[in-house]
Design a protein around this motif. Sequence first.
Motif, PDB file in Angstrom:
ATOM      1  N   ARG A 156       0.834  -1.215   0.000  1.00  0.00           N
ATOM      2  CA  ARG A 156       0.000   0.000   0.000  1.00  0.00           C
ATOM      3  C   ARG A 156       0.866   1.261   0.000  1.00  0.00           C
ATOM      4  NH1 ARG A 156      -3.429  -3.134   3.278  1.00  0.00           N
ATOM      5  NH2 ARG A 156      -2.503  -2.336   5.188  1.00  0.00           N
ATOM      6  N   PHE A 157       1.977   1.226   0.720  1.00  0.00           N
ATOM      7  CA  PHE A 157       2.904   2.359   0.744  1.00  0.00           C
ATOM      8  C   PHE A 157       3.595   2.531  -0.606  1.00  0.00           C
ATOM      9  CE2 PHE A 157       7.448   3.358   1.008  1.00  0.00           C
ATOM     10  CZ  PHE A 157       7.388   4.682   1.420  1.00  0.00           C
ATOM     11  N   LEU A 158       4.088   1.430  -1.150  1.00  0.00           N
ATOM     12  CA  LEU A 158       4.928   1.481  -2.346  1.00  0.00           C
ATOM     13  C   LEU A 158       4.156   1.846  -3.612  1.00  0.00           C
ATOM     14  CD1 LEU A 158       7.908   1.152  -2.853  1.00  0.00           C
ATOM     15  CD2 LEU A 158       7.558  -1.281  -3.243  1.00  0.00           C
ATOM     16  N   ALA A 159       2.869   1.532  -3.675  1.00  0.00           N
ATOM     17  CA  ALA A 159       2.090   1.833  -4.887  1.00  0.00           C
ATOM     18  C   ALA A 159       2.115   3.333  -5.217  1.00  0.00           C
ATOM     19  CB  ALA A 159       0.667   1.307  -4.757  1.00  0.00           C
ATOM     20  N   PRO A 160       1.658   4.218  -4.340  1.00  0.00           N
ATOM     21  CA  PRO A 160       1.715   5.647  -4.689  1.00  0.00           C
ATOM     22  C   PRO A 160       3.131   6.218  -4.611  1.00  0.00           C
ATOM     23  CG  PRO A 160       0.759   5.382  -2.502  1.00  0.00           C
ATOM     24  CD  PRO A 160       0.939   4.002  -3.084  1.00  0.00           C
ATOM     25  N   PHE A 161       3.955   5.667  -3.721  1.00  0.00           N
ATOM     26  CA  PHE A 161       5.320   6.174  -3.581  1.00  0.00           C
ATOM     27  C   PHE A 161       6.115   5.949  -4.865  1.00  0.00           C
ATOM     28  CE2 PHE A 161       9.799   5.796  -2.269  1.00  0.00           C
ATOM     29  CZ  PHE A 161       9.968   7.032  -1.666  1.00  0.00           C
ATOM     30  N   SER A 162       5.943   4.791  -5.500  1.00  0.00           N
ATOM     31  CA  SER A 162       6.688   4.503  -6.731  1.00  0.00           C
ATOM     32  C   SER A 162       6.272   5.438  -7.862  1.00  0.00           C
ATOM     33  CB  SER A 162       6.518   3.037  -7.140  1.00  0.00           C
ATOM     34  OG  SER A 162       5.172   2.743  -7.443  1.00  0.00           O
ATOM     35  N   GLU A 163       5.001   5.789  -7.912  1.00  0.00           N
ATOM     36  CA  GLU A 163       4.536   6.731  -8.941  1.00  0.00           C
ATOM     37  C   GLU A 163       5.136   8.114  -8.708  1.00  0.00           C
ATOM     38  OE1 GLU A 163       2.932   5.758 -11.662  1.00  0.00           O
ATOM     39  OE2 GLU A 163       3.035   3.733 -10.831  1.00  0.00           O
ATOM     40  N   ALA A 164       5.195   8.529  -7.457  1.00  0.00           N
ATOM     41  CA  ALA A 164       5.811   9.823  -7.130  1.00  0.00           C
ATOM     42  C   ALA A 164       7.320   9.771  -7.382  1.00  0.00           C
ATOM     43  CB  ALA A 164       5.524  10.181  -5.672  1.00  0.00           C
ATOM     44  N   TYR A 165       7.930   8.642  -7.083  1.00  0.00           N
ATOM     45  CA  TYR A 165       9.373   8.475  -7.283  1.00  0.00           C
ATOM     46  C   TYR A 165       9.717   8.640  -8.765  1.00  0.00           C
ATOM     47  CZ  TYR A 165      13.918   6.674  -5.647  1.00  0.00           C
ATOM     48  OH  TYR A 165      15.237   6.542  -5.282  1.00  0.00           O
ATOM     49  N   ARG A 166       8.877   8.068  -9.621  1.00  0.00           N
ATOM     50  CA  ARG A 166       9.122   8.151 -11.066  1.00  0.00           C
ATOM     51  C   ARG A 166       9.250   9.605 -11.517  1.00  0.00           C
ATOM     52  NH1 ARG A 166       7.710   8.917 -16.026  1.00  0.00           N
ATOM     53  NH2 ARG A 166       8.125   7.405 -17.651  1.00  0.00           N
ATOM     54  N   LYS A 167       8.435  10.470 -10.954  1.00  0.00           N
ATOM     55  CA  LYS A 167       8.458  11.887 -11.338  1.00  0.00           C
ATOM     56  C   LYS A 167       9.766  12.571 -10.950  1.00  0.00           C
ATOM     57  CE  LYS A 167       3.466  12.223 -11.059  1.00  0.00           C
ATOM     58  NZ  LYS A 167       2.320  12.684 -10.273  1.00  0.00           N
ATOM     59  N   SER A 168      10.498  11.993 -10.004  1.00  0.00           N
ATOM     60  CA  SER A 168      11.762  12.592  -9.565  1.00  0.00           C
ATOM     61  C   SER A 168      12.963  12.063 -10.349  1.00  0.00           C
ATOM     62  CB  SER A 168      11.974  12.326  -8.071  1.00  0.00           C
ATOM     63  OG  SER A 168      12.331  10.974  -7.848  1.00  0.00           O
ATOM     64  N   LEU A 169      12.739  11.057 -11.182  1.00  0.00           N
ATOM     65  CA  LEU A 169      13.834  10.425 -11.917  1.00  0.00           C
ATOM     66  C   LEU A 169      14.084  11.105 -13.266  1.00  0.00           C
ATOM     67  CD1 LEU A 169      12.868   6.691 -11.282  1.00  0.00           C
ATOM     68  CD2 LEU A 169      14.815   7.918 -10.280  1.00  0.00           C
ATOM     69  N   PRO A 170      15.304  11.006 -13.776  1.00  0.00           N
ATOM     70  CA  PRO A 170      15.610  11.573 -15.095  1.00  0.00           C
ATOM     71  C   PRO A 170      15.196  10.619 -16.222  1.00  0.00           C
ATOM     72  CG  PRO A 170      17.610  10.691 -14.131  1.00  0.00           C
ATOM     73  CD  PRO A 170      16.522  10.524 -13.105  1.00  0.00           C
ATOM     74  N   CYS A 171      13.897  10.387 -16.329  1.00  0.00           N
ATOM     75  CA  CYS A 171      13.376   9.493 -17.371  1.00  0.00           C
ATOM     76  C   CYS A 171      13.301  10.249 -18.694  1.00  0.00           C
ATOM     77  CB  CYS A 171      11.981   8.993 -17.002  1.00  0.00           C
ATOM     78  SG  CYS A 171      11.892   8.123 -15.428  1.00  0.00           S
ATOM     79  N   GLU A 172      13.598   9.533 -19.764  1.00  0.00           N
ATOM     80  CA  GLU A 172      13.499  10.105 -21.105  1.00  0.00           C
ATOM     81  C   GLU A 172      12.162   9.701 -21.715  1.00  0.00           C
ATOM     82  OE1 GLU A 172      16.945   8.355 -22.906  1.00  0.00           O
ATOM     83  OE2 GLU A 172      18.300   9.405 -21.550  1.00  0.00           O
ATOM     84  N   SER A 173      11.671  10.504 -22.584  1.00  0.00           N
ATOM     85  CA  SER A 173      10.373  10.210 -23.224  1.00  0.00           C
ATOM     86  C   SER A 173      10.433   8.994 -24.102  1.00  0.00           C
ATOM     87  CB  SER A 173       9.921  11.381 -24.074  1.00  0.00           C
ATOM     88  OG  SER A 173       9.843  12.528 -23.293  1.00  0.00           O
TER      89      SER A 173
END
Length: 173
Positions: A156-173
């Motif tokens: 339950r913790f990791l589900a929304p946390f992982s989505e928020a974490y993704r926004k902080s990463l240098p992901c390319e389109s």
Amino acid sequence: MIRHKAVGVLGVLALLTLAGCSGGDDRAYSVPDELCGVPAKPELTKDLLPGGDKLKVVKSQASGAVPRPYCDVVVDGDTELSIQGNWQPAGTTAEQAAEKSHSFNLRPADGGRFALWDDEAFTVIDCKNTTYKAERFSIEARLVHADGDMSKKLQRFLAPFSEAYRKSLPCES
């Protein structure tokens, strides 16, 4: 005889009243709304942490060609929750990420989105980064002093946390 029973009943009632008053939250610290520089839901984080006086979040990064960010949540001097991220190649599943971290026999959950054990959970999110030769990013949340099976709370913790974490990463389109 009746007097002894009355005193006994009053004693039990007094203890029950005191027990009811002391059953609250034993946290003197505030549960943060951010962990590792990532927004986190305090109500979900709270379920993972013990009571105590002081909480500190220690953020760091393992050295190497590919950064491996991690942070520890420390309560009263003891690490209680450890969160670590790792860049992964395309197609890596949560179970494979767990095995790479030397965690075995985890249970898949939510169609394989998570790999769970009593005191740890893994998930993998899509995040392409050519610099790190990665297509995915895994996140591990581990409880150091788990009290029984905490896997559902970790999920339950990791589900929304992982989505928020993704926004902080240098992901390319």
